[in-house]
Design a protein around this motif. Structure first.
Motif, short mmCIF file in Angstrom:
data_model
loop_
_atom_site.label_atom_id
_atom_site.label_comp_id
_atom_site.label_asym_id
_atom_site.label_seq_id
_atom_site.Cartn_x
_atom_site.Cartn_y
_atom_site.Cartn_z
N ARG A 220 67.94 23.50 27.19
CA ARG A 220 69.71 23.54 27.15
C ARG A 220 69.79 22.59 25.93
NH1 ARG A 220 71.49 27.73 29.99
NH2 ARG A 220 74.06 26.87 29.36
N SER A 221 70.62 22.58 25.43
CA SER A 221 71.28 21.31 24.76
C SER A 221 71.83 19.53 25.42
CB SER A 221 73.46 21.50 23.73
OG SER A 221 74.08 21.68 24.75
N ALA A 222 71.87 18.85 24.65
CA ALA A 222 72.06 18.00 25.63
C ALA A 222 72.85 17.73 26.78
CB ALA A 222 72.48 16.89 24.85
N THR A 223 74.11 18.23 26.27
CA THR A 223 75.19 18.81 27.43
C THR A 223 75.32 19.92 28.49
OG1 THR A 223 76.71 19.41 25.89
CG2 THR A 223 76.85 17.08 25.50
N GLY A 224 74.27 20.20 28.04
CA GLY A 224 73.92 21.23 29.31
C GLY A 224 74.72 22.73 28.90
N ASN A 225 75.14 23.11 27.46
CA ASN A 225 75.18 24.19 26.77
C ASN A 225 74.22 24.85 26.85
OD1 ASN A 225 78.44 23.46 27.22
ND2 ASN A 225 78.50 22.36 26.18
#
Length: 435
Positions: A300-305
């Motif tokens: 996932r993206s670094a922010t969890g998205n």
């Protein structure tokens, strides 16, 4: 590229790859293969993974004898005799160049330390100011070559501090010294012929052809053969001037990247977050999966998205520059193109992040394992020696942690039931000593 390679390819540009690294060549994964320097040397277009050819050391002879033979060869190739004599007037071997060429530092900076310097607030502020000052040139360069201006500004900043640190050594003297008694005389010989060709085209005068100890030149640190192939006269004053014309230097770098495969509108990559059960053996430069495939593996993206859907079909490689305990990045084709400029993942990562810092982004979310101690050069050589003795085939014993050594490390880590990230650590070295 300068390496436009070198640091990194190229330039830089090509790859860089392992041509003379000026003050900027870093190593792949954690403790770079060669620490990234302030400037890179481009190299000629070739795959970034091409094997490094080790040149034989030529038995030393007097500089006067070498110069006489080289003069005859240069004149046979069309160099004007008066120009040659002018360029070599008073030239003697430079002992500082030989010292730099033979220097093999015992310790390398970890990637996070390198990035701290590369992404300094002063460099970011200078880059933002230069982007505004050179707006008209960047507009025209982007239109002609399709290369993102922020990437070009980042290369400009890392290679020469926006034209402030181009090197102050005579390129002719440096290359003559290296061609006479350097570690890579054949390469230096070819670059010296290229430098004379530049002088013969009257793009620069001999006394103004200045650069690094390794012969990389100008605001974008091109080696001569890269210059001859990719430098352009963007300001249309009749000369290709990468020393004193920012327009020519930036456009030449853009031309190099364009010809190296730059894809307009595509990002270089992004930081990502990996699931707890992730197979770290997939963090291999030879493995490319689409964003959709990485997403299906839980990335996932670094922010969890979720990963961006607009990149679903783009092939990407997973990069773990500090092993499984540090940040992770999915990098795309343009990241590999930056490595043609300087064949170093640390350098390419710095360029990508710095380009984003100019726009208010580029902050790494995950923490770096700053408590880790990178292996020294002698320890890396010992590691490769032990890998070889135990049948893991690291691809040679040279102190460089390249793809073959990382693959060998992964095989050991799998046997030890450790995360197979291919990252060399003191703990792994100690385990190999005990085996």
């Amino acid at each position: 590229m300068s390496h436009p390679l070198h640091r990194r390819s190229g330039i830089h540009l090509l790859a860089c790859a392992s041509l003379f690294c000026l003050t900027a060549c870093a190593d792949t994964q954690a403790i770079a293969e060669a620490e990234p320097s302030q400037v890179a040397k481009p190299v000629t277009l070739q795959p970034a993974t091409a094997p490094v050819m080790v040149e034989p050391v030529i038995v030393a002879r007097s500089f006067a004898d070498w110069r006489a033979d080289f003069r005859a060869e240069a004149l046979a190739k069309g160099i004007d005799p008066a120009l040659f004599d002018q360029a070599f007037d008073g030239v003697t071997p430079d002992p500082d160049v030989i010292k730099a060429d033979r220097s093999q530092p015992e310790f390398s900076r970890p990637v996070w330390t390198y990035l701290d310097g590369a992404l300094s607030s002063q460099r970011v502020a200078s880059g933002q100011r230069k982007l505004e000052e050179q707006r008209s040139n960047f507009d025209g360069i982007e239109q002609r070559y399709g290369v993102d201006r922020h990437i070009l500004a980042a290369i400009w900043g890392l290679e020469s501090n926006f034209g402030q640190n181009m090197g102050s050594r005579s390129v002719i003297r440096s290359l003559a010294t290296l061609a006479h008694e350097g570690r890579r005389p054949v390469f230096a010989h070819d670059q010296l012929l290229g430098a004379l060709d530049i002088l013969q085209h009257r793009d620069i005068q001999p006394e103004r052809m200045l650069g690094s100890w390794a012969g990389a030149m100008g605001q974008t640190q091109f080696i001569p053969t890269t210059y001859n192939q990719y430098a352009v006269d963007f300001d249309q004053d009749g000369r290709r001037d990468i020393w004193y014309s920012a327009a020519d230097a930036l456009a030449s770098a853009a031309h190099y990247l364009q010809q190296s495969g730059w894809q307009t509108g595509q990002p270089w990559g992004q930081e990502v977050q990996l699931p707890s059960d992730f197979d770290y053996a997939l963090a291999d430069t030879s493995i490319r999966k689409s964003f959709s495939e990485w997403s299906s593996l839980g990335v996932r993206s670094a922010t969890g998205n979720p990963l961006p859907t607009n990149l679903g079909a783009q092939p990407a490689t997973l990069l773990l520059p500090a092993g499984h305990r540090g940040p992770a990045f999915l990098v795309l084709n343009n990241f590999r193109t930056i490595m043609r400029y300087n064949n170093s993942t640390s350098y390419a990562l710095a360029i990508g992040l710095l380009s984003q810092r100019f726009q208010g982004g580029g902050k790494v979310v995950a923490s770096w394992p700053t408590e880790d101690r990178p292996l020294s050069r002698s320890e890396r050589i010992e590691l490769q020696t032990l890998l070889t003795a135990q049948g893991f085939e690291p691809g040679g014993i040279d102190g460089i942690i390249g793809a073959n050594t990382r693959n060998a490390i992964r095989r050991v880590q799998q046997q030890l039931s450790s995360p197979a990230d291919g990252y060399p650590t003191p703990e792994l070295l100690e385990q190999l000593r005990r085996r």
